[in-house]
Design an enzyme around this catalytic site. Structure first.
Site, PDB file in Angstrom:
ATOM      1  N   LYS A   1       0.823  -1.215   0.000  1.00  0.00           N
ATOM      2  CA  LYS A   1       0.000   0.000   0.000  1.00  0.00           C
ATOM      3  C   LYS A   1       0.852   1.258   0.000  1.00  0.00           C
ATOM      4  O   LYS A   1       0.486   2.247  -0.638  1.00  0.00           O
ATOM      5  CB  LYS A   1      -0.906   0.019   1.234  1.00  0.00           C
ATOM      6  CG  LYS A   1      -1.974  -1.039   1.179  1.00  0.00           C
ATOM      7  CD  LYS A   1      -3.031  -0.786   2.222  1.00  0.00           C
ATOM      8  CE  LYS A   1      -4.156  -1.779   2.029  1.00  0.00           C
ATOM      9  NZ  LYS A   1      -5.325  -1.469   2.832  1.00  0.00           N
TER      10      LYS A   1
ATOM     11  N   GLU B   1      -2.828   7.335   7.855  1.00  0.00           N
ATOM     12  CA  GLU B   1      -3.633   8.161   6.939  1.00  0.00           C
ATOM     13  C   GLU B   1      -4.645   8.943   7.757  1.00  0.00           C
ATOM     14  O   GLU B   1      -5.045   8.501   8.836  1.00  0.00           O
ATOM     15  CB  GLU B   1      -4.421   7.273   5.956  1.00  0.00           C
ATOM     16  CG  GLU B   1      -3.607   6.705   4.832  1.00  0.00           C
ATOM     17  CD  GLU B   1      -4.441   5.872   3.867  1.00  0.00           C
ATOM     18  OE1 GLU B   1      -5.687   5.903   3.944  1.00  0.00           O
ATOM     19  OE2 GLU B   1      -3.832   5.187   3.044  1.00  0.00           O
TER      20      GLU B   1
ATOM     21  N   HIS C   1     -16.011  -6.082   5.107  1.00  0.00           N
ATOM     22  CA  HIS C   1     -15.164  -6.036   3.916  1.00  0.00           C
ATOM     23  C   HIS C   1     -15.594  -7.019   2.829  1.00  0.00           C
ATOM     24  O   HIS C   1     -14.859  -7.242   1.872  1.00  0.00           O
ATOM     25  CB  HIS C   1     -13.683  -6.218   4.270  1.00  0.00           C
ATOM     26  CG  HIS C   1     -13.210  -5.192   5.264  1.00  0.00           C
ATOM     27  ND1 HIS C   1     -13.004  -3.884   4.921  1.00  0.00           N
ATOM     28  CD2 HIS C   1     -12.965  -5.273   6.597  1.00  0.00           C
ATOM     29  CE1 HIS C   1     -12.637  -3.215   5.993  1.00  0.00           C
ATOM     30  NE2 HIS C   1     -12.605  -4.021   7.025  1.00  0.00           N
TER      31      HIS C   1
ATOM     32  N   ARG D   1      -6.322  -7.640 -10.725  1.00  0.00           N
ATOM     33  CA  ARG D   1      -6.996  -8.869 -11.171  1.00  0.00           C
ATOM     34  C   ARG D   1      -8.350  -8.496 -11.761  1.00  0.00           C
ATOM     35  O   ARG D   1      -8.784  -7.346 -11.632  1.00  0.00           O
ATOM     36  CB  ARG D   1      -7.239  -9.769  -9.949  1.00  0.00           C
ATOM     37  CG  ARG D   1      -8.079  -9.039  -8.915  1.00  0.00           C
ATOM     38  CD  ARG D   1      -8.602  -9.908  -7.793  1.00  0.00           C
ATOM     39  NE  ARG D   1      -9.592  -9.190  -7.012  1.00  0.00           N
ATOM     40  CZ  ARG D   1      -9.340  -8.385  -5.991  1.00  0.00           C
ATOM     41  NH1 ARG D   1      -8.087  -8.187  -5.598  1.00  0.00           N
ATOM     42  NH2 ARG D   1     -10.310  -7.766  -5.353  1.00  0.00           N
TER      43      ARG D   1
HETATM   44  C1  MV4 Z   1      -9.872   3.945   4.796  1.00  0.00           C
HETATM   45  C2  MV4 Z   1     -11.120   4.311   5.364  1.00  0.00           C
HETATM   46  C3  MV4 Z   1     -11.254   5.592   5.823  1.00  0.00           C
HETATM   47  N1  MV4 Z   1     -10.213   6.463   5.770  1.00  0.00           N
HETATM   48  N2  MV4 Z   1      -8.878   4.856   4.739  1.00  0.00           N
HETATM   49  C4  MV4 Z   1     -10.749  -0.718   4.378  1.00  0.00           C
HETATM   50  C5  MV4 Z   1      -9.988  -1.787   3.680  1.00  0.00           C
HETATM   51  C6  MV4 Z   1      -8.982  -1.117   2.848  1.00  0.00           C
HETATM   52  N3  MV4 Z   1      -9.099  -1.527   1.481  1.00  0.00           N
HETATM   53  C7  MV4 Z   1      -9.195   0.338   3.008  1.00  0.00           C
HETATM   54  N4  MV4 Z   1     -10.242   0.521   3.946  1.00  0.00           N
HETATM   55  C8  MV4 Z   1     -10.588   1.764   4.399  1.00  0.00           C
HETATM   56  N5  MV4 Z   1      -9.640   2.714   4.318  1.00  0.00           N
HETATM   57  C9  MV4 Z   1      -9.064   6.070   5.224  1.00  0.00           C
HETATM   58  N6  MV4 Z   1      -8.043   6.923   5.192  1.00  0.00           N
HETATM   59  C10 MV4 Z   1     -12.117   3.336   5.417  1.00  0.00           C
HETATM   60  C11 MV4 Z   1     -11.862   2.058   4.933  1.00  0.00           C
HETATM   61  C12 MV4 Z   1     -12.933   1.110   5.026  1.00  0.00           C
HETATM   62  C13 MV4 Z   1     -13.523   0.600   3.860  1.00  0.00           C
HETATM   63  C14 MV4 Z   1     -13.087   0.941   2.584  1.00  0.00           C
HETATM   64  C15 MV4 Z   1     -13.676   0.415   1.461  1.00  0.00           C
HETATM   65  C16 MV4 Z   1     -14.737  -0.460   1.593  1.00  0.00           C
HETATM   66  C17 MV4 Z   1     -15.194  -0.815   2.825  1.00  0.00           C
HETATM   67  C18 MV4 Z   1     -14.597  -0.296   3.985  1.00  0.00           C
HETATM   68  C19 MV4 Z   1     -15.077  -0.656   5.232  1.00  0.00           C
HETATM   69  C20 MV4 Z   1     -14.500  -0.149   6.363  1.00  0.00           C
HETATM   70  C21 MV4 Z   1     -13.413   0.719   6.246  1.00  0.00           C
END
Ligand code: MV4
Length: 506
Positions: free
Chosen positions: A120, A204, A239, A296
């Site tokens: 990441k 972040e 997720h 993917r």
């Molecule tokens: C975040 C966020 C809020 N703020 N980053 C969750 C898994 C990973 N792919 C990134 N994720 C998140 N990153 C910041 N700076 C909230 C999430 C997140 C989320 C993102 C996408 C889809 C579902 C989610 C569920 C909870 C938290």
């Protein structure tokens, strides 16, 4: 357009995505080779392929994840390429490299692009270089809580600690005040170490209540890259996405063009080729931030196919065979609305507990604008070895409202017995007024879960009444005298009972 040079492709996956790739191969005149574990010898993907090779025992660590076995099966069967699908080996840099080193074509991005987007922090660095907006934060692992505190002061709390190697939310901690920071950092690092063997954690700014909007990207090996618009993926639980749509109610043509350009720029900086997806958070103000790139084909790719008319899996194969993309960015305009429901063998009434058993009956919906991408049939055994998704129901209609009505109709037609499925949960979800108005964010489903699980499925009440009516009618037909003696006069029967009796006799 020339046909791809592949004569035979090995499909290194199972279930619905294996069937999806086999279908694309057949339409392109390519022979397909399935692989299967001991648990899958009678699976749909094995029967649908032109050939099949057994690769090991039921646990995926002994079959679908054993790269050497799969490469060996490809060589033995005379395949020129391997399509990894999603999950399993699809995003393993070492596998993409091993396939190439074996003289075969990996149907996906170059190993170097998988590596570049695998971390990441590395992906953030690339995105920043490309001018793609990322969430404010760091690009290097934190060395101490005091370093984290210093960064947090710059953009304020809440902050989010994230594992550099992360995925699926593991190693993530929201921190709302400096006093919580040291403990949160320690536990995030411990969790990251356990999950990924790497304790690197960075920071972040935490974006409150964003949407998850992702952009589909397609690039050929001749330097052409374009985007196919967005997918709205905010309806998720732990997720796991449950409903996806294209387009998103929150994305205007102008925003689509900006997010699309940002995604293409990030893909370019990684030397990306083939199909990939850039994930963004979109906040309430309409600001978007790059999160990561999935290297993917994704589960939810069909909604993009339906609104663009572009067959992504066919293009994955054509690109891997060296073809040039024949379309230009301006040719790609989303038409209508597509929605996908992921049908899983889980019991929503029991905390989404995985349900196992043999599918005893299976009726797949059809009719206008309905697509089913599945990997099951009557007789399929659903165990605990693999992912619980049994298929995807996807609809396409001119408007979002029409797509929701069509999905409702199709879900009512969908009948799977022998296991519990998420079908009724999806029907309930479609009734929800927030969902209908599109007022959703990534936490919306979890906030509303119990209310949705406990809500009635209106049309099912009618269905139960009709079944009850049939039983009443039948009882009165076979025992009319007893019924007359024991029951009230016809004149005092409720309208419901009278209607029920006539419906039941139809
Ligand atoms: C975040 C966020 C809020 N703020 N980053 C969750 C898994 C990973 N792919 C990134 N994720 C998140 N990153 C910041 N700076 C909230 C999430 C997140 C989320 C993102 C996408 C889809 C579902 C989610 C569920 C909870 C938290």
């Amino acid at each position: 357009m020339t046909l791809p040079s592949f004569k035979k492709v090995l499909v290194a996956n199972r279930g619905e995505i294996a069937v999806r790739v086999i279908r694309a191969c057949r339409e392109l005149g390519i022979r397909s080779v399935a692989v299967y574990s001991d648990a899958d010898s009678r699976a749909v993907h094995v029967r649908e392929a032109d050939e099949a090779v057994q690769v090991g025992a039921a646990p995926s660590s002994e079959s679908y994840l054993v790269g050497e076995r799969i490469i060996e099966a490809a060589k033995k069967s005379g395949a020129q390429a391997i399509h990894p699908g999603y999950g399993f080996l699809s995003e393993r840099e070492w596998f993409a490299r091993a396939v190439r080193d074996a003289g075969l074509v990996f149907v996906g991005p170059p190993a170097e692009a998988i590596a570049a987007m695998g971390s990441k922090t590395a992906a953030r660095t690339l995105a920043i270089k490309a001018g793609t907006p990322v969430v404010p934060g760091t690009t290097t692992p934190l060395k101490s809580a005091s370093e984290a505190a210093k960064v947090a002061k710059e953009f304020g709390y809440p902050i989010l600690l994230k594992a550099a190697a992360g995925g699926g939310g593991k190693g993530m901690r929201v921190v709302r005040a400096e006093s919580e920071l040291a403990a949160a950092l320690e536990s995030a690092q411990r969790e990251a170490k356990n999950a990924f063997g790497d304790n690197a954690v960075y920071v972040e700014k935490y974006i409150e209540k964003p949407r998850h909007v992702e952009i589909q990207v397609l690039g050929d090996s001749h330097g052409n890259k374009l985007h196919l618009g967005e997918r709205e993926c905010s309806v998720q639980r732990r997720h796991q996405k449950m409903v996806e749509e294209a387009p998103s109610v929150a994305v205007s043509p102008e925003l689509r063009a900006r997010m699309g350009a940002a995604a293409v720029a990030a893909a370019k900086s990684a030397g990306y080729v083939n199909a990939g997806t850039c994930e963004f958070l979109l906040d309430a103000k309409g600001d978007f931030y790059f999160l990561e790139m999935n290297t993917r084909i994704q589960v939810e790719h069909p909604v993009t196919e339906l609104v663009t008319g572009i067959d992504l899996v066919q293009w994955q194969l054509r690109i891997a065979a060296g073809e040039k993309l024949p379309f230009k960015q301006e040719d790609i305009v989303p038409r209508g609305w597509a929605i996908e429901c992921r049908i899983t063998s889980e019991d929503p009434a029991n905390g989404f507990l995985p349900s196992t058993g043999t599918i005893e009956y299976c009726h797949i919906p059809g009719g206008p604008g309905v697509r089913w991408d599945g990997g099951i049939e009557a007789g399929s055994e659903i165990g605990l070895f693999y992912d619980p998704m049994v298929g995807k129901l996807i609809v396409h209609a001119p408007t979002r409202e029409a797509a929701i009505e069509r999905m409702r109709r199709a879900l009512h037609e969908l009948t799977i017995t022998g296991i519990e499925t998420s079908r009724d949960f999806h029907l309930r979800l479609l009734e929800n007024k927030d969902f209908r108005s599109g007022a959703i964010d990534i936490q919306w489903l979890e906030r509303n879960l119990s209310q949705i699980v406990d809500s009635p499925v209106p049309a099912d009440v009618e269905r139960v009444a009709i079944i009850a009516a049939a039983l009443i009618a039948e009882r009165q037909r076979v025992a009319p005298r007893r019924a007359t003696a024991a029951q009230p006069q016809a004149a005092s029967d409720s309208a419901w009972l009278r209607a029920a009796r006539t419906d039941g006799l139809r």
